[in-house]
Design a protein around this motif. Structure first.
Motif, PDB file in Angstrom:
ATOM      1  N   GLU A 113       0.815  -1.222   0.000  1.00  0.00           N
ATOM      2  CA  GLU A 113       0.000   0.000   0.000  1.00  0.00           C
ATOM      3  C   GLU A 113       0.847   1.271   0.000  1.00  0.00           C
ATOM      4  O   GLU A 113       0.367   2.343   0.352  1.00  0.00           O
ATOM      5  CB  GLU A 113      -0.920  -0.006   1.220  1.00  0.00           C
ATOM      6  N   THR A 114       2.120   1.161  -0.395  1.00  0.00           N
ATOM      7  CA  THR A 114       3.014   2.318  -0.394  1.00  0.00           C
ATOM      8  C   THR A 114       3.538   2.591  -1.797  1.00  0.00           C
ATOM      9  O   THR A 114       3.957   1.685  -2.505  1.00  0.00           O
ATOM     10  CB  THR A 114       4.209   2.071   0.557  1.00  0.00           C
ATOM     11  N   LEU A 115       3.524   3.877  -2.174  1.00  0.00           N
ATOM     12  CA  LEU A 115       4.115   4.326  -3.428  1.00  0.00           C
ATOM     13  C   LEU A 115       5.313   5.207  -3.087  1.00  0.00           C
ATOM     14  O   LEU A 115       5.208   6.101  -2.246  1.00  0.00           O
ATOM     15  CB  LEU A 115       3.125   5.153  -4.256  1.00  0.00           C
ATOM     16  N   GLN A 116       6.436   4.941  -3.741  1.00  0.00           N
ATOM     17  CA  GLN A 116       7.620   5.770  -3.546  1.00  0.00           C
ATOM     18  C   GLN A 116       8.040   6.335  -4.892  1.00  0.00           C
ATOM     19  O   GLN A 116       8.110   5.608  -5.888  1.00  0.00           O
ATOM     20  CB  GLN A 116       8.764   4.959  -2.942  1.00  0.00           C
ATOM     21  N   TYR A 117       8.319   7.636  -4.918  1.00  0.00           N
ATOM     22  CA  TYR A 117       8.703   8.338  -6.137  1.00  0.00           C
ATOM     23  C   TYR A 117      10.144   8.820  -5.999  1.00  0.00           C
ATOM     24  O   TYR A 117      10.522   9.368  -4.964  1.00  0.00           O
ATOM     25  CB  TYR A 117       7.809   9.560  -6.354  1.00  0.00           C
ATOM     26  N   LYS A 118      10.933   8.627  -7.065  1.00  0.00           N
ATOM     27  CA  LYS A 118      12.319   9.087  -7.081  1.00  0.00           C
ATOM     28  C   LYS A 118      12.581   9.830  -8.381  1.00  0.00           C
ATOM     29  O   LYS A 118      12.049   9.472  -9.430  1.00  0.00           O
ATOM     30  CB  LYS A 118      13.303   7.914  -7.031  1.00  0.00           C
ATOM     31  N   ILE A 119      13.437  10.843  -8.291  1.00  0.00           N
ATOM     32  CA  ILE A 119      13.957  11.517  -9.473  1.00  0.00           C
ATOM     33  C   ILE A 119      15.474  11.459  -9.370  1.00  0.00           C
ATOM     34  O   ILE A 119      16.049  11.894  -8.363  1.00  0.00           O
ATOM     35  CB  ILE A 119      13.452  12.972  -9.580  1.00  0.00           C
ATOM     36  N   ASN A 120      16.107  10.883 -10.383  1.00  0.00           N
ATOM     37  CA  ASN A 120      17.556  10.662 -10.402  1.00  0.00           C
ATOM     38  C   ASN A 120      18.044   9.983  -9.128  1.00  0.00           C
ATOM     39  O   ASN A 120      19.081  10.348  -8.570  1.00  0.00           O
ATOM     40  CB  ASN A 120      18.303  11.971 -10.653  1.00  0.00           C
ATOM     41  N   VAL A 123      14.746  10.027  -3.357  1.00  0.00           N
ATOM     42  CA  VAL A 123      13.339   9.897  -2.966  1.00  0.00           C
ATOM     43  C   VAL A 123      12.757  11.297  -2.805  1.00  0.00           C
ATOM     44  O   VAL A 123      13.278  12.122  -2.045  1.00  0.00           O
ATOM     45  CB  VAL A 123      13.189   9.098  -1.652  1.00  0.00           C
ATOM     46  N   VAL A 124      11.677  11.577  -3.554  1.00  0.00           N
ATOM     47  CA  VAL A 124      11.050  12.901  -3.491  1.00  0.00           C
ATOM     48  C   VAL A 124       9.660  12.863  -2.856  1.00  0.00           C
ATOM     49  O   VAL A 124       9.120  13.898  -2.471  1.00  0.00           O
ATOM     50  CB  VAL A 124      10.998  13.577  -4.884  1.00  0.00           C
ATOM     51  N   ARG A 125       9.076  11.659  -2.754  1.00  0.00           N
ATOM     52  CA  ARG A 125       7.788  11.520  -2.076  1.00  0.00           C
ATOM     53  C   ARG A 125       7.527  10.052  -1.771  1.00  0.00           C
ATOM     54  O   ARG A 125       7.860   9.184  -2.568  1.00  0.00           O
ATOM     55  CB  ARG A 125       6.641  12.038  -2.930  1.00  0.00           C
ATOM     56  N   THR A 126       6.894   9.814  -0.631  1.00  0.00           N
ATOM     57  CA  THR A 126       6.395   8.490  -0.286  1.00  0.00           C
ATOM     58  C   THR A 126       4.947   8.664   0.134  1.00  0.00           C
ATOM     59  O   THR A 126       4.634   9.535   0.943  1.00  0.00           O
ATOM     60  CB  THR A 126       7.216   7.858   0.858  1.00  0.00           C
ATOM     61  N   THR A 127       4.066   7.871  -0.448  1.00  0.00           N
ATOM     62  CA  THR A 127       2.642   7.925  -0.137  1.00  0.00           C
ATOM     63  C   THR A 127       2.227   6.572   0.417  1.00  0.00           C
ATOM     64  O   THR A 127       2.415   5.549  -0.238  1.00  0.00           O
ATOM     65  CB  THR A 127       1.817   8.252  -1.405  1.00  0.00           C
ATOM     66  N   ALA A 128       1.662   6.569   1.625  1.00  0.00           N
ATOM     67  CA  ALA A 128       1.250   5.326   2.277  1.00  0.00           C
ATOM     68  C   ALA A 128      -0.268   5.160   2.219  1.00  0.00           C
ATOM     69  O   ALA A 128      -0.997   6.090   1.895  1.00  0.00           O
ATOM     70  CB  ALA A 128       1.715   5.325   3.732  1.00  0.00           C
ATOM     71  N   LYS A 129      -0.711   3.965   2.530  1.00  0.00           N
ATOM     72  CA  LYS A 129      -2.131   3.610   2.589  1.00  0.00           C
ATOM     73  C   LYS A 129      -2.857   3.835   1.266  1.00  0.00           C
ATOM     74  O   LYS A 129      -3.969   4.341   1.207  1.00  0.00           O
ATOM     75  CB  LYS A 129      -2.832   4.339   3.728  1.00  0.00           C
ATOM     76  N   VAL A 130      -2.179   3.448   0.190  1.00  0.00           N
ATOM     77  CA  VAL A 130      -2.749   3.512  -1.151  1.00  0.00           C
ATOM     78  C   VAL A 130      -3.445   2.184  -1.412  1.00  0.00           C
ATOM     79  O   VAL A 130      -2.938   1.129  -1.035  1.00  0.00           O
ATOM     80  CB  VAL A 130      -1.629   3.737  -2.197  1.00  0.00           C
ATOM     81  N   LYS A 131      -4.590   2.217  -2.057  1.00  0.00           N
ATOM     82  CA  LYS A 131      -5.261   0.966  -2.415  1.00  0.00           C
ATOM     83  C   LYS A 131      -4.330   0.129  -3.273  1.00  0.00           C
ATOM     84  O   LYS A 131      -3.761   0.617  -4.242  1.00  0.00           O
ATOM     85  CB  LYS A 131      -6.552   1.245  -3.184  1.00  0.00           C
ATOM     86  N   ALA A 132      -4.174  -1.121  -2.907  1.00  0.00           N
ATOM     87  CA  ALA A 132      -3.266  -2.006  -3.638  1.00  0.00           C
ATOM     88  C   ALA A 132      -3.962  -2.704  -4.803  1.00  0.00           C
ATOM     89  O   ALA A 132      -3.454  -3.669  -5.342  1.00  0.00           O
ATOM     90  CB  ALA A 132      -2.656  -3.026  -2.681  1.00  0.00           C
TER      91      ALA A 132
END
Length: 155
Positions: A113-120, A123-132
């Motif tokens: 349920e976690t999304l992690q975003y990276k640029i180069n 880590v620029v953002r982590t979003t938890a409790k996302v529908k899987a």
């Protein structure tokens, strides 16, 4: 272990969002708002409209996406997955180190349920409790120019 989702020749494996018709064999969508040129997917700002393309495949499990992007003038475009949006706006918030006219590598990793975003690699953002639940991978051409290449996924 990554599989190309965009091979640089056409829009095989993609469709206009919420359409049943695929873009198989086509080199453009929405009258050229998205177009394939020289191995790159270009968002043409001369063609107006807030438009979306998505993979024909749904990704239900943990998945890792990677692609290279180059924002152009007035870029404000998005990546959407599992109902969450990431804005690509040079110099803004999570994009503070992103400049117009330079190539960057974007990564989106969905683990449970976690999304992690990276640029180069940063880590620029982590979003938890996302529908899987399963979701297509969506690119949005909202405002301005952008180029994208090497779109790939690893499940």
């Amino acid at each position: 272990g990554f599989t190309l989702l965009f091979k640089g020749k056409n829009l095989d494996g993609w469709r206009e969002r919420k359409s049943k018709d695929t873009l198989q064999g086509k080199t453009h969508a929405f009258n050229g708002r998205f177009k394939v040129e020289d191995g790159v997917l270009t968002y043409d700002p001369a063609v107006k409209g807030d438009r979306y393309i998505e993979t024909t495949k749904e990704f239900a499990k943990d998945v890792h996406y990677k692609f290279d992007f180059k924002p152009g003038a007035k870029c404000n475009n998005d990546v959407l997955f599992r109902g969450k949006k990431f804005d690509i706006i040079p110099g803004n918030n999570e994009n503070k180190n992103v400049k117009e006219g330079e190539w960057y590598t974007f990564e989106l990793t969905a683990t449970g349920e976690t999304l992690q975003y990276k640029i180069n690699g940063e880590v620029v953002r982590t979003t938890a409790k996302v529908k899987a639940a399963g979701s297509t991978f969506i690119l949005r051409a909202e405002i301005g120019a952008m180029q994208v290449k090497n779109i790939r996924a690893k499940e």
